[in-house]
Design an enzyme around this catalytic site. Structure first.
Site, PDB file in Angstrom:
ATOM      1  N   ASP A 183      -3.707  53.778  -5.719  1.00  0.00           N
ATOM      2  CA  ASP A 183      -3.858  53.092  -4.507  1.00  0.00           C
ATOM      3  C   ASP A 183      -2.246  52.742  -3.946  1.00  0.00           C
ATOM      4  OD1 ASP A 183      -6.244  53.667  -4.486  1.00  0.00           O
ATOM      5  OD2 ASP A 183      -6.886  51.697  -4.114  1.00  0.00           O
TER       6      ASP A 183
ATOM      7  N   ALA B 133     -15.002  44.998   6.195  1.00  0.00           N
ATOM      8  CA  ALA B 133     -14.641  46.075   5.610  1.00  0.00           C
ATOM      9  C   ALA B 133     -13.844  47.251   6.327  1.00  0.00           C
ATOM     10  CB  ALA B 133     -15.854  46.770   5.085  1.00  0.00           C
ATOM     11  N   VAL B 134     -12.574  46.700   6.630  1.00  0.00           N
ATOM     12  CA  VAL B 134     -11.720  47.401   7.672  1.00  0.00           C
ATOM     13  C   VAL B 134     -10.486  48.086   6.863  1.00  0.00           C
ATOM     14  CG1 VAL B 134     -12.033  46.053   9.691  1.00  0.00           C
ATOM     15  CG2 VAL B 134     -10.323  45.501   8.043  1.00  0.00           C
ATOM     16  N   GLY B 135     -10.520  48.413   5.607  1.00  0.00           N
ATOM     17  CA  GLY B 135      -9.656  49.155   4.883  1.00  0.00           C
ATOM     18  C   GLY B 135      -9.001  48.311   3.743  1.00  0.00           C
TER      19      GLY B 135
ATOM     20  N   HIS C 282     -32.877  77.808 -10.293  1.00  0.00           N
ATOM     21  CA  HIS C 282     -34.039  77.392  -9.537  1.00  0.00           C
ATOM     22  C   HIS C 282     -35.079  76.815 -10.150  1.00  0.00           C
ATOM     23  CE1 HIS C 282     -36.923  78.091  -6.171  1.00  0.00           C
ATOM     24  NE2 HIS C 282     -37.605  78.479  -7.010  1.00  0.00           N
TER      25      HIS C 282
ATOM     26  N   LYS D 239     -22.265  50.522  -6.901  1.00  0.00           N
ATOM     27  CA  LYS D 239     -23.084  51.443  -7.319  1.00  0.00           C
ATOM     28  C   LYS D 239     -24.178  51.097  -7.911  1.00  0.00           C
ATOM     29  CE  LYS D 239     -20.181  53.772  -5.406  1.00  0.00           C
ATOM     30  NZ  LYS D 239     -19.340  52.835  -4.871  1.00  0.00           N
TER      31      LYS D 239
ATOM     32  N   GLU E 148     -17.933  48.984  14.736  1.00  0.00           N
ATOM     33  CA  GLU E 148     -16.589  49.914  14.305  1.00  0.00           C
ATOM     34  C   GLU E 148     -15.839  50.096  15.684  1.00  0.00           C
ATOM     35  OE1 GLU E 148     -13.823  52.203  13.508  1.00  0.00           O
ATOM     36  OE2 GLU E 148     -15.421  51.518  11.641  1.00  0.00           O
TER      37      GLU E 148
ATOM     38  N   GLY F 101     -16.777  52.347   7.756  1.00  0.00           N
ATOM     39  CA  GLY F 101     -16.045  53.454   6.471  1.00  0.00           C
ATOM     40  C   GLY F 101     -17.238  53.332   5.121  1.00  0.00           C
TER      41      GLY F 101
ATOM     42  N   GLY G 142     -16.553  47.369  10.192  1.00  0.00           N
ATOM     43  CA  GLY G 142     -15.856  48.547   9.818  1.00  0.00           C
ATOM     44  C   GLY G 142     -17.064  49.526   9.425  1.00  0.00           C
TER      45      GLY G 142
END
Length: 457
Positions: A304, A262-264, A436, A52, A200, A179, A177
């Site tokens: 996890d 980045a496949v999981g 608002h 981030k 992907e 995701g 990947g």
């Protein structure tokens, strides 16, 4: 050497450290074991937080290059200082990991550095030490999944940890990947100048995300110079010199300077000695637990490693709930209401059921959709792309799911999650006064749309 505690937590990631701190706050003599010197697990050290930080920095760089003119701000001589950007990222990581260490000290959590192994239902080995505990919580997290045929060298071809520390911007980057992780880090390096191709296996991006939202995201990402090859099966990746060839079934290979796999992610259970405590695994390798996260007598698992949504905040809430139950409190966690956020630009967030899930379950529903392009605050921010989608039960009007793509989606989803936690209807959200001009008015209008019709629609 023998140590005795009420509770021993294995793993100091978001689930483990949160469980340890909460248990200590409630009066349990608590210890936490982690093999890493810095506390915080994957999330703080090499995951959520550093990614981030780079997303924010790269977004500012891209905006300075070409996004300020519309505001009447001219910027010239914009330069990328990648080492400084990386140093900022590391500074944030250090601040937060040191913060966890400070909380351990503040609340009297005993820390053990080393690799843990269960030695029966009430004992844990850490190096030459043997710890006894009435309760044990396993929170060892997950690690990146590899892909058959892909040679991971931790440099040219690597996982998310590798991609967070590349010393220079690759000319061409292949991301395997589509995701959250692949799209976030692909966005970072694309903004910094890389030519990014996302490959992907599925015929869509963001598996598990509401289909309508994912389709909007795909179109927006393409406008950001990300290239996609969907329905493409990677069969190998081989480093040759300073280049890597990515083989794709049925088509010509891709040549790149770097590859992000980045496949999981998969649970970390190896070497824990689970059998000695009667802990078993599911077919997918996660620790088998009951509805209260108990894995065996005296042993619990959170985060996890226990399956479910593999997200830091889910692990935290599970860890806190288990700690509270062990201390005699109620302890509450609802796995059906875990918001998920992808921190691309625009952000993507969702909670509850997707439209595809409701159709599959044959649940009668109605929906309200409202775009940011009609919102004054979004226009002022020059962030008009995206929409909010509210799904409500057709008969009871109870909100079943909320899905957002747009500015600050990760913040906006909190209101939807809270509303759903208290069983709110779409009418309830529509009846609440929203300030608002704010982005939250888009959620308000979408809720009105699900109940009746948007006020400004």
């Amino acid at each position: 050497m023998m140590g005795k505690h009420d509770l021993v937590v294995i793993g100091a990631g978001p689930g483990g450290y949160a469980a340890a701190i909460r248990a200590a706050q409630l009066g349990l003599d608590t210890a936490c074991i982690d093999k890493e010197k810095r506390l915080g697990g994957t999330c703080l050290r090499v995951g959520c937080i550093p990614s981030k930080a780079l997303l924010e920095s790269s977004e500012k760089y891209a905006e300075a290059l070409s996004g300020l003119d519309v505001h009447g701000v001219g910027a010239t001589g914009v330069k990328l200082d990648l080492p400084k950007m990386m140093a900022r990222k590391e500074g944030i990581v250090t601040q937060l990991t040191d913060g966890v260490a400070g909380l351990f000290k503040q609340h009297g959590v005993t820390r053990y550095e080393g690799t843990a192994q269960l030695d029966g239902p009430d004992r844990v080995k850490v190096g030459d030490q043997l710890l006894e505990a009435k309760y044990i919580i396993i929170a060892t997290g997950s690690t990146a999944t590899t892909l058959r045929g892909v040679e991971m060298d931790g440099d040219i071809v690597g996982d998310s940890t590798t991609a967070l520390a590349w010393p220079e911007v690759p000319g061409k980057l292949v991301v395997i990947g589509a995701g959250y992780i692949g799209l976030e880090l692909g966005s970072v390096w694309s903004r910094l100048g890389a030519e990014v191709t996302v490959v992907e296996y599925l015929k869509r991006i963001l598996p598990g995300t509401d289909g309508e939202i994912a389709r909007v995201a795909l179109q927006l990402f393409k406008k950001q110079r990300l290239t996609f090859q969907l329905g493409a099966e990677v069969t190998g990746a081989t480093v040759k010199g300073k280049k890597v060839n990515v083989a794709i079934k049925g088509q010509d290979p891709l040549t790149a300077d770097r590859v992000l796999v980045a496949v999981g992610r998969k649970p970390v259970t190896e070497g824990l000695g689970l059998e000695s405590a009667g802990v078993s695994l599911t077919d997918r390798g996660f620790i088998k637990i009951d509805v209260h996260n108990m894995a065996a007598k005296g042993v619990w698992a959170v985060g996890d490693v226990a399956g479910g949504a593999m997200l830091a905040h889910k692990a935290t809430e599970e860890g806190v709930a288990v700690a509270e139950r062990l201390a005699g409190k109620a302890g509450h966690f609802d796995p059906a209401l875990v918001p998920a956020v992808c921190y691309t630009d625009p952000e993507i967030a969702g909670v509850g059921k997707t439209e595809e899930q409701l159709k599959e379950e044959k649940t009668p529903y109605k929906k309200g959709v409202y775009g940011f392009r009609a919102n004054g605050r979004a226009l002022a921010l020059d962030r008009p792309d995206g929409r909010v989608k509210v799904l409500a039960h057709a008969e009871t009007d109870r909100v079943l799911g909320v899905h957002i793509i747009g500015p600050r989606a990760g913040d906006l989803i909190a209101e939807a999650t809270a509303a759903m936690a208290f069983g709110a209807s779409a009418e309830d959200i529509g009846a609440v006064c929203h300030a608002h001009p704010t982005l939250s008015e888009v959620l308000h209008e979408a809720a009105l749309g699900a109940f009746d019709r948007p006020l400004h629609g």
